[in-house]
Write an enzyme that holds these catalytic residues in place. Structure first.
Site, mmCIF file in Angstrom:
data_model
loop_
_atom_site.group_PDB
_atom_site.id
_atom_site.type_symbol
_atom_site.label_atom_id
_atom_site.label_comp_id
_atom_site.label_asym_id
_atom_site.label_seq_id
_atom_site.Cartn_x
_atom_site.Cartn_y
_atom_site.Cartn_z
ATOM 1 N N SER A 97 0.860 -1.176 0.000
ATOM 2 C CA SER A 97 0.000 0.000 0.000
ATOM 3 C C SER A 97 0.893 1.221 0.000
ATOM 4 C CB SER A 97 -0.934 -0.045 1.217
ATOM 5 O OG SER A 97 -1.785 1.081 1.240
ATOM 6 N N HIS B 68 -2.993 -0.881 -3.182
ATOM 7 C CA HIS B 68 -4.144 0.007 -3.050
ATOM 8 C C HIS B 68 -4.020 1.119 -4.086
ATOM 9 C CE1 HIS B 68 -4.920 -1.205 1.427
ATOM 10 N NE2 HIS B 68 -4.946 -2.221 0.596
ATOM 11 N N ASP C 43 -4.635 -4.569 6.137
ATOM 12 C CA ASP C 43 -4.966 -5.385 4.979
ATOM 13 C C ASP C 43 -3.873 -6.424 4.754
ATOM 14 O OD1 ASP C 43 -6.247 -6.345 2.789
ATOM 15 O OD2 ASP C 43 -5.720 -4.704 1.449
#
Length: 870
Positions: free
Chosen positions: A23, A50, A142
């Protein structure tokens, strides 16, 4: 980029797939990781980051620069190929099914999406122990749930060292969850993953599985390395692994060896000795369970349609049934049984509806913690139907939560089926895909134990690769293909060995010794006599237990399940915890009196609650003083008695003070209970009012907290997307700066004067050569062409430039300068890559030499003409 492509081959089902999640701050880590991978690894790499759903991603182009492998943006149904890198496109969720990549619109709104968890969970299902997860820099958590799923199926989880990450939340979350096998900087992760993927073979020869459980000898140079590893495990955890299949042990041990780069069992045994924490990690490795909801659909359909209805038809109305799920792992199988039972009993009237108590046991405390939470990733929708999800689960943003009514049906306990006493009086026993990890010796000991644990006509369910073996006299097949068996009650006792192994205790870790008088020369009875006597004691003598001064059970004789029951949670064999309702208080008082007075205490006619209703029992408690080995202990004997006899005894004239069990309780106990009830009632009324006010305030705060949490998650997700875009743009800026430097060096290295103008004929860029002809300085950038002075005799240059910009027709003229030089001035439109006219380019070629040569040639021609005329 196309020059690097080569003929790609489709991955075979055994190809390992590396899922990479990142991310914010993940681009530098990704580049560092991929740059240290060779072109040919035999692995396929799937990258999920992401991404802003509204922004065109540049990730594929950026990664292709730093790896010789082919980098491709995923398209729907794209096949996996080894030595390729696949990149998720924006605004999608990426999953792996079989050997293909699948895209789907995100299920969650922006800000609540967890694409890394989605990829890892699908990878766990598709590749099992051949799945590899890599978690790099990022914010949030995540990837943690997905990494746990990969860890649960025996895959490898590698995490970037938090100190090397720009944002350490994602790596830190995975490490805190205890699912990281490798923690290192990205560059080191690459080499360590490749080392693990190779799975080096042990240099030490495989130790054969022992034919019978024997104590592992002390290490005096004669113990082979594998036995030493097992000895260290037993000393640290008390659990015995010697009867596990050698192939299973070696595979799991070698996996830990590959993580640490150790190539022999002997060196790994030394490593374990020096690093006790690694023993715990190896223990968890050996306990990794592979499970899922409703695994093998046909088995659960048979339980739903036939087996459970038949069990219910043989039981009294409203009677509680008991089941034991052995090796429950993270609880999916136990909850599956609870859901199927709920479906079967849903059609019955509530008054006639029986209940089911499920005991679910496992060795792994971590797996049981997950099971008790009852929280599972969204990917379980692949195994659980929509109808069951809506009936038995509550969906949240990141997971499904099991309903409380299903959760209450299951009691989870850490239990070793080899060492610990079994649960008994069961109607159903599930031991699926656990026996396959044990050798035949241990399997032959457990099947009679299962028979002992089940009620008459109880049902045993085994895994699809397991059978009852030679114990067909113990179990009759209900469906041999589905491994469903019914307990048989008429068991032959022709074999002494069967008698010894069919009745508890069965643990191979304990031994019983006969007590002989001193100097006795009597020979021990033969095996058949000993077996027969043991059966007589177990079946025909009254149920009894021997406890120590603390109330801990040290010996059990006969079937005591009607009076004692193991408590939920960690195994606890204290009599005060195990005693059933109605028996606990009188028994505690009797034990106290027996300890003080060392006499026989009789408790006649105690009413005890049990699963099949109330019953009356006579209890005797006797303090033991002989033999010496039993000195200080107490024996408790249970004898059933009829309810009618108890009522007659209670109403008979002259019934003594000892006629009922309640008389054994001191009067002040009852008075204390009444007083406490009054105080509790008053306190309850006072607290109820305050509780209502607090509840209202709590609801308001909870609503506000949910709104703030949602906003925080959305902001965090957007921040991660912006960080990703920023990293991509920064990389592009670096490329542009380099390109600009290259262009400047190229332009200055050629002897051509070039002037770039924008659409308003303002100076945009120029070369050093042009500055010597047209008076230009750095401060002239952006100045109109008409304001500039030059040494050229070209007053119409501005008009020609306007004409070229208007008509897009190039203009070329030969112009002289103040110093007598000639220049070829060419004015051309400036055309961008996207075919848009964005100004002019004026080039000035010095053609003085050409003009001089031309003049000389003309002068020579004139002399020739003049000479010819003369």
């Amino acid at each position: 980029m196309t020059g690097r492509r080569r003929s790609e081959r489709v991955a075979d089902p055994g190809t390992r797939v590396v899922g990479i999640g990142a991310s914010a701050g993940g681009l530098p880590a990704l580049e560092d990781f991929l740059s240290h991978l060779p072109a040919h690894t035999g692995l396929a790499y799937v990258v999920v980051q992401h991404l802003d759903p509204t922004h065109k991603a540049l990730l594929t182009e950026l990664l292709q620069r730093i790896t010789p492998m082919t980098v491709r943006t995923v398209q729907q149904g794209m096949s996996l190929a080894p030595d390729c890198v696949y990149v998720i496109p924006p605004n999608t969720e990426l999953t792996v099914r079989e050997d293909a990549l699948h895209l789907a619109p995100p299920l969650q709104p922006r800000g609540l999406r967890l694409p890394v968890d989605v990829l890892f969970s699908s990878l766990a299902s598709a590749r099992g122990e051949r799945a590899i997860a890599v978690i790099l820099s990022g914010m949030g958590a995540d990837g943690t749930l997905g990494a746990q799923a990969i860890k649960a199926v025996g895959g490898l989880v590698a995490v970037q060292a938090p100190e090397s990450a720009q944002f350490d939340s994602m790596p830190g979350s995975a490490i805190a969850a205890g699912c990281a096998d490798i923690i290192a900087p990205p560059a080191e992760l690459a080499s360590r993953i490749l080392a693990c993927a190779a799975v080096p073979q042990s240099e030490a020869p495989a130790a054969p599985a022992p034919a019978d459980p024997t104590p592992i000898p002390p290490d005096g140079g004669q113990t082979d390395p594998l036995q030493k590893i097992l000895m260290l495990l037993q000393e640290r955890t008390r659990h015995e692994f010697a009867l596990y299949k050698t192939s299973t042990l070696q595979r799991r041990i070698e996996r830990r060896m590959s993580i640490h780069g150790i190539r022999s069992h002997a060196k790994y045994a030394e490593f374990l000795t020096a690093n006790p924490a690694e023993i715990e990690l190896l223990f968890k490795e050996l306990l990794i369970g592979v499970t899922s909801f409703f695994r093998d659909d046909a088995v659960w359909q048979a339980l739903h349609d036939t087996t459970l209805p038949e069990l219910l038809s043989r039981r009294a109305k409203s009677q509680k049934l008991r089941a034991w799920v052995i090796g429950c792992s993270s609880g999916e199988e136990a909850y599956s049984l609870a859901m199927v039972f709920s479906e079967v009993t849903a059609e019955l009237a509530e008054a006639d509806r029986p209940s089911l108590q499920i005991f679910a046991s496992d060795l792994s405390a971590d797996a049981l913690a997950v099971a008790r939470r009852g929280s599972y990733p969204l990917s379980i929708s692949n195994d659980v139907s929509e109808e069951r999800l809506s009936s038995f689960f509550t969906r949240h943003d990141t997971h499904y939560q099991i309903h409380e009514k299903i959760r209450d049906m299951v009691l989870f306990a850490q239990h070793d089926v080899i060492l610990d006493p079994p649960f008994t009086r069961l109607d159903l026993l599930l031991c699926r895909n656990l026996l396959i990890y044990f050798d035949t010796v241990l399997q032959r000991r457990l099947i009679p134990l299962f028979h002992y644990s089940l009620n008459p006509d109880g049902v045993l369910v085994l895994g699809n690769a397991e059978t009852v073996g030679r114990f067909t006299q113990l179990f009759a097949p209900l469906d041999s293909k589905l491994r469903l068996y019914r307990r048989q009650d008429q068991v032959s006792i022709a074999s002494p060995e069967f008698l010894l192994r069919s009745f508890p205790p069965l643990s191979s870790m304990s031994k019983e010794f006969s007590v002989q008088p001193p100097n006795s020369t009597a020979k021990p009875p033969d095996a058949f006599q000993a077996a027969a006597e043991e059966v007589l004691l177990q079946v025909y003598s009254p149920a009894a237990v021997v406890v120590n001064a603390d109330g801990d059970v040290v010996f059990i004789s006969g079937r005591t399940g009607k009076y004692l029951e193991p408590a939920a949670g960690r195994a606890n064999w204290n009599i005060h915890v195990m005693a059933r309702e109605g028996l606990r208080k009188p028994l505690a008082e009797a034990l106290r009196r027996a300890t003080q007075h060392a006499g026989l205490i009789q408790l006649p006619g105690i009413e005890v609650d049990s699963a099949d209703g109330g019953r009356f029992v006579d209890v005797s408690v006797q303090a033991l003083s002989t033999p010496d080995v039993l000195k200080g202990m107490l024996m408790i004997v249970f004898r059933d008695t009829s309810a009618g006899a108890q009522r007659a005894a209670r109403t008979a004239p002259g019934a003594g003070a000892n006629a009922t069990a309640d008389d054994t309780i001191p009067q002040y106990y009852e008075e204390e209970i009444l007083r406490l009830r009054d105080e509790a009632r008053a306190s309850r009324e006072e607290l109820q009012s305050a509780n209502e006010e607090l509840q209202s305030t709590n609801e308001e705060l909870q609503s506000t907290n949910e709104e703030l949490t949602t906003s925080k998650e959305e902001m965090q997700s957007m921040n991660e997307e912006l960080q990703t875009i920023n990293n991509e743009l920064q990389s592009k800026l670096d490329d542009l700066a380099l390109a600009q430097s290259d262009m400047t060096n190229v332009l200055n290295s050629i002897e051509i004067a070039i002037l770039f103008l924008d659409q308003n004929l303002n100076v945009r860029r120029y070369t050093d050569r042009a500055a010597g002809i047209i008076n230009l300085r750095e401060s002239d950038i952006g100045r109109p062409l008409s304001d500039l002075t030059s040494s050229l005799h070209y007053a119409q240059m501005h008009e020609d430039a306007e004409k070229t910009l208007r008509t897009l027709v190039p203009t070329e003229k030969q112009i002289t300068s103040d110093d007598g030089h000639w220049f070829s001035v060419r004015i051309m439109p400036y055309r961008r890559i996207d075919n848009v006219i964005d100004g002019l380019v004026i080039t000035l070629f010095d053609i003085t030499e050409t003009k001089d040569l031309e003049a000389a040639l003309r002068k020579g021609d004139e002399h020739t003409v003049n000479d010819s005329k003369k």
